[in-house]
Design a protein around this motif. Structure first.
Motif, mmCIF file in Angstrom:
data_model
loop_
_atom_site.group_PDB
_atom_site.id
_atom_site.type_symbol
_atom_site.label_atom_id
_atom_site.label_comp_id
_atom_site.label_asym_id
_atom_site.label_seq_id
_atom_site.Cartn_x
_atom_site.Cartn_y
_atom_site.Cartn_z
ATOM 1 N N PRO A 1 -5.299 3.243 -2.537
ATOM 2 C CA PRO A 1 -4.647 3.759 -3.743
ATOM 3 C C PRO A 1 -5.646 4.324 -4.756
ATOM 4 O O PRO A 1 -5.322 5.254 -5.503
ATOM 5 C CB PRO A 1 -3.919 2.536 -4.320
ATOM 6 C CG PRO A 1 -3.736 1.631 -3.159
ATOM 7 C CD PRO A 1 -4.923 1.840 -2.273
ATOM 8 N N SER B 1 2.479 1.681 -3.343
ATOM 9 C CA SER B 1 1.473 1.994 -4.368
ATOM 10 C C SER B 1 1.121 3.487 -4.359
ATOM 11 O O SER B 1 1.062 4.132 -5.410
ATOM 12 C CB SER B 1 0.206 1.162 -4.133
ATOM 13 O OG SER B 1 0.496 -0.212 -4.336
ATOM 14 N N HIS B 2 0.885 4.044 -3.161
ATOM 15 C CA HIS B 2 0.582 5.486 -3.085
ATOM 16 C C HIS B 2 1.714 6.311 -3.690
ATOM 17 O O HIS B 2 1.493 7.246 -4.454
ATOM 18 C CB HIS B 2 0.461 5.924 -1.621
ATOM 19 C CG HIS B 2 -0.798 5.512 -0.943
ATOM 20 N ND1 HIS B 2 -2.045 5.888 -1.381
ATOM 21 C CD2 HIS B 2 -1.003 4.798 0.189
ATOM 22 C CE1 HIS B 2 -2.958 5.408 -0.553
ATOM 23 N NE2 HIS B 2 -2.362 4.734 0.405
ATOM 24 N N LEU C 1 0.426 -2.776 -8.730
ATOM 25 C CA LEU C 1 -0.177 -1.776 -7.834
ATOM 26 C C LEU C 1 -1.289 -2.421 -7.005
ATOM 27 O O LEU C 1 -2.051 -3.248 -7.522
ATOM 28 C CB LEU C 1 -0.782 -0.641 -8.666
ATOM 29 C CG LEU C 1 -1.300 0.543 -7.857
ATOM 30 C CD1 LEU C 1 -0.207 1.600 -7.702
ATOM 31 C CD2 LEU C 1 -2.521 1.181 -8.502
ATOM 32 N N LYS D 1 0.837 -1.215 0.000
ATOM 33 C CA LYS D 1 0.000 0.000 0.000
ATOM 34 C C LYS D 1 0.867 1.258 0.000
ATOM 35 O O LYS D 1 0.617 2.191 -0.763
ATOM 36 C CB LYS D 1 -0.928 -0.037 1.223
ATOM 37 C CG LYS D 1 -1.886 1.131 1.325
ATOM 38 C CD LYS D 1 -3.080 0.802 2.187
ATOM 39 C CE LYS D 1 -2.814 0.887 3.682
ATOM 40 N NZ LYS D 1 -2.516 2.253 4.167
ATOM 41 N N THR E 1 -2.655 9.269 1.769
ATOM 42 C CA THR E 1 -3.041 10.142 0.652
ATOM 43 C C THR E 1 -3.101 11.586 1.126
ATOM 44 O O THR E 1 -2.514 12.489 0.518
ATOM 45 C CB THR E 1 -4.424 9.734 0.104
ATOM 46 O OG1 THR E 1 -4.389 8.353 -0.219
ATOM 47 C CG2 THR E 1 -4.812 10.543 -1.121
ATOM 48 N N THR F 1 -5.970 7.870 -3.917
ATOM 49 C CA THR F 1 -4.822 8.644 -4.413
ATOM 50 C C THR F 1 -4.947 8.889 -5.920
ATOM 51 O O THR F 1 -4.731 10.003 -6.402
ATOM 52 C CB THR F 1 -3.499 7.897 -4.097
ATOM 53 O OG1 THR F 1 -3.345 7.867 -2.687
ATOM 54 C CG2 THR F 1 -2.299 8.569 -4.712
#
Ligand code: S3P
Length: 450
Positions: free
Chosen positions: A66, A41-42, A60, A38, A113, A69
């Motif tokens: 995500p 991925s962000h 991802l 996670k 995020t 985001t």
């Protein structure tokens, strides 16, 4: 296939996950791939949006966080392909070129995020941004990033004297600072480093203990000038930076693997291998804690994939013993404490977890919620101001429990239920999709009835 052990009941928005272990017992067997990390991925989506050219992201995490985001950065002008495949493309805007959005940016449930994005937005002069989140996120403190950004010259308004979302940001030309963070937080560190990308000069963050370093690794890979001083836990970024689109390969999330590490350790007869797990040393506190507890976990085939270490983890049932988890280990396993509390409930002796007051301001108050919900299952667990005390060896029984809409609580309770007598229903289990969309599928895949 298991005879019915795991069932899901969907109502309009909520899911009840029922786990009913057969009286003859069950075990976990087989090989499993877990969803993408996670945190990485962000960062891949954000740096892709800030870079020039195209970033390709493989693996991802296609979870709700995500997605939040991706939604936000699409609103800011990045072109992001639909999050529905193993390969995602991001066409970036270039540093400083995000657009003023014509809508409110919604970070959903995701603290990462909101906090990382705040650094990026605050450093985009002459643009106005408004940001909100869901009912959990608007209760989480944002002053930890707003204070240092304000020192850099940022203009941010929010509820309760500027500490809580919804927030409004008027982007400014910021000044470099050397920030000594009072907490070991990768979100705080990353927020300031991302703001520093747009700032002329050296922006430095020093933290009291090392937090996850994915931002540093990825910024270097995208071409930013960055120095790390491991002796002082300091990182400096030199701006203004220019980032170039890259290929990012996202490893499996060790925070998701943690559920299976504990599940196989506590369910007799289990023997599983989790493939392609990210084992960045700033994240492997869970492996050290489980080793202290006597778990049987072997790391196999360690390799470096796109700048992040990855391994397969084989874990077999092993009787656990209590341990003490505190100090600098905490930031390296902060997200795994709910599932470690489950491991402790099955370990001989009293486990104490200290120095983890941060857990009270996660997606839920994880200290209070884990103590309340595991107590319902018969565990001997009590709250400490900054942690938990758990005395293991008391058999757990099935119960009606609740996730409090927190993904890691939902999944931790499901693992506890595998080793409880009788049926457990986890209310609001849909929360798992924040970080592990097919958690129930993985559970069904691993369970073998005895
Ligand atoms: C994260 C950092 C940690 C962690 C969170 C993800 C990140 O939060 O708990 O789930 O991706 O930077 P803190 O920075 O608040 O410790």
């Amino acid at each position: 296939m298991p005879s019915v052990v795991v069932t899901l009941e969907n109502t309009e928005k909520q899911q009840k996950l029922k786990i009913d272990p057969p009286s003859c017992g069950l075990s976990l067997q087989g090989r499993l791939r877990i969803p993408g990390d996670k945190s990485i991925s962000h960062r891949a989506l954000m740096l892709g949006a800030l870079a020039e050219g195209v970033t390709t992201i493989e693996g991802l995490l296609l979870g709700a966080d995500p997605r939040s985001t991706a939604e936000c950065f699409s609103g800011l002008g990045a072109e992001i392909s639909e999050l529905n495949s193993q390969q995602i493309k991001v066409k970036g805007c270039g540093i400083g070129n995000l657009q003023e959005p014509d809508r409110i940016l919604d970070a959903g449930n995701s603290g990462t995020t909101m906090r990382l994005m705040l650094g990026i937005l605050a450093s985009h002069p002459d643009r106005l941004f408004t940001i909100t989140g869901d009912s959990s996120l608007v209760k989480r403190p944002m002053d930890r990033v707003i204070a240092p950004l304000t020192q850099m010259g940022a203009t941010i308004w929010g509820r309760r004297s500027g500490s809580f979302a919804p927030l409004a940001v008027h982007g400014q030309q910021l000044q470099p600072i050397h920030y000594h963070s009072p907490i070991a937080s990768a979100q705080v560190k990353s927020c300031i480093l991302l703001a520093g990308l747009m700032v002329e000069g050296a922006t430095t963050v020093t933290e009291p203990a090392l937090s996850r370093d994915h931002t540093e690794r990825m910024l270097k890979a995208f071409g930013a000038q960055l120095t790390v001083n491991p002796d002082t836990n300091s990182v400096t970024v030199f701006g203004p930076a220019k980032l170039q689109g890259q290929t990012v390969i996202v490893p499996g999330d060790i925070s998701s693997a943690a559920f299976w590490l504990v599940a196989a350790s506590i369910v007799p007869g289990s023997d599983i291998t989790i493939e392609n797990v990210g084992v960045n040393p700033t994240r492997t506190g869970i492996l050290e804690a489980m080793a202290m507890m006597g778990a049987d976990i072997q790391s196999q085939g360690e390799r470096l994939v796109a700048g992040e270490p990855v391994a397969d983890l084989r874990v077999r049932f092993s009787p656990l013993k209590a341990c003490e988890i505190k100090g600098d280990l905490i930031p390296r396993l902060i997200d795994e404490i709910p599932i470690l509390a489950v491991a402790a409930a099955f370990a001989e002796g009293t486990t104490t977890i200290r120095d983890a007051a941060e857990l009270r301001v996660k997606e839920s108050d994880r200290i209070q919620v884990m103590a309340t919900e595991l107590t319902k299952m018969g565990a001997k667990i009590s709250e400490l101001p900054d942690g938990l005390e758990i005395t293991g060896g008391f058999p757990l029984r099935g119960a009606e429990v609740d996730s409090d809409t927190d993904h890691r609580i939902a999944m931790s309770l499901a693992i506890a239920a595998l080793n409880a007598a009788g049926s457990t229903t986890i209310h609001r289990a849909e929360a798992a999709a924040i970080s592990y969309p097919d958690f129930v599928g993985s559970l069904q895949q691993l369970i073998i009835n005895n």
